[in-house]
Write a protein that holds these residues in place. Sequence first.
Motif: not given
Length: 632
Positions: A420-440
């Motif tokens: 139980g942890v939001p996927w947004q918190n642990i996903a790699r991040r894109d150039a803007a710093g946003d969570p991105d499971l596809l291209a982080g």
Amino acid sequence: MLYSRPWVHAPLMFLMSLTAVVACGIDTSVFGTSGPTSGTGGMGEGGGDGTGGEGGDDRPPARAERVDLLLVIDNSRSMADKQEILALAIPSLLRSLTNPRCVDADGVISPTQPLDGLSPCPAGSERTFPPVTDLNVGVVTSSLGGRGSDACSDDAGDDRGRLVRRAPGNTGDVNTYLDLGYLAWDPLAARTPPGERNGSNLETNLRGLLLGAGQLGCGFEATMESWYRFLVDPDPYATVEVENGEALLVGTDDVLLDQRRAFLRPDSLLLIVSLSDENDCSVRDGGVFYLATQIRTPNGDAFRLPRARAACDEDPNDPCCRSCGQAPGPGCDTSEDKCEEGPLTQDEDRVNVRCWQQKRRFGLDFLQPISRYVDGLTEPVVADRNGNLVPNPIFSDLNPADEISNVRDERLVLMTSLVGVPWQNIARRDAAGDPDLLAGRDAAGEPRGAFQSAAELIANDTWDLILGEPSRYFSDEDAFPTDPHMLESTRPRTGQNPLTGDPIAPPGALVGSNAINGTEYTTNGADLQYACIFRLLSPRDCNAVGSGEGCDCAGAPDSPLCQDDAGNFSAIQRRAKAYPGLRHLELLRELGDRGVTGSICPAQLVDSSRADFGYEPFVRSLAERVAPILNR
């Protein structure tokens, strides 16, 4: 006497019972925070891939050809939906090991992939690592019974840490290798007798073992202790007997030891994959610890634990923080204690949240320390039930008669968890710093997607976001996770996710108000708020579910799980939940690069062709982590 019923009074005279507990090796001077298996901590938080040559490790790289894969499945009543999603990922999980991808010289995935691990890659490409042709796969559940209490005393509530082989729907057992409880992948027919050579059969049988775990297991999820019992415990007990209010561990579980000896090879990559939507509730064995899961007195009254002394309100780590069932600490001020009021009330001691903030609420920590599990995965010796240091089975040759004599080091043990942890918190991040499971972007700036590695979690301060410093909770307000979604609370929380800006929405708000956990809801003290939620593959009517099946919307609570898109609440469950998995995360952090962290809340379940579908990001992170070890 503080308590009117003798049965309640007797076992809660902890000072009397603790005499026997001390004899078993538990240090009661700091009761509840240390034990015979407490160690020096973890592997640290350094970077590196764990294969040698980095972080000051001068040993040759750690490599393995064999893999022993253990799935640890929470099988409580809220887990059917998550088990189904993991079952969808079984082909990807197995193929990531047995048929790894082919890539060109620049690391670009070849558009054409071989059908199996024995087929060659297309011209101009090669595999990320050699296919695994020697693989053991087994399943254990989180159900270890009540350890002497009246909870989970039936067979469904106690799988005893053994490999489970039951098929879904009580239709018999899944066929396992030599009827030993695990599956054996053997495409080269190198074993005697040969193991499974058909990949489709392997996937089908593992899916059967996974779904056969079911959701009728114990609600006190001992997820960590279950794998420890199977893999590490030097002398797993056979039965528990309660005498004079004290649980005694009796005999040795030889069935489990036989399963361990057959399953665990000494030189394999040991890969543990844990799936749980709740925080770990691994209660200590023996003594009076079983009272943490006691539900009724012998005459049928509700059993309630004693109160904590007043010092626990200020700082649970204070030496004066004790249970009213214990004598006060030397020199401690007891003037504010309320021990004369007797046990906690029903509203103060809801069984469903017995494992929540135990030291603060009860003055005792009934749970095994995290150091037990760190040591179990890293140390050459561990403590047995009597406190004696003995060889750790994980780092031993359990079958000296076979041809395998090399023994793994700690770099060949990986702990991975979907919790139980939001996927947004642990996903790699894109150039803007946003969570991105596809291209982080990974640490090298490459757009790999999936979840952050252990080193990236540190570099991005993600551990502060999702875990904080558990040892200083309540004594330091800055020690809590900075994401309020990761705070354990029975009451509605406030604030917003510092990374995404998602605000905590109050009970009754539209479920779309918060992309992470929908809204808070009215728990009446009987449940915790959610870390994250996700839409079910198929809604379920809680008025029509079978006996014993899990469903969260009976009575139409104001839970975001039960709200339709128009804002109406009903008995139709549309979403699934997960609670903050703080103990799981603490273990992963302590293990450093021996841990892989994933979210049990998938980003989407609509488009299975996308790399962010279900648990595919976790599978990708796992394959990325094992590649250096298997790339021989």
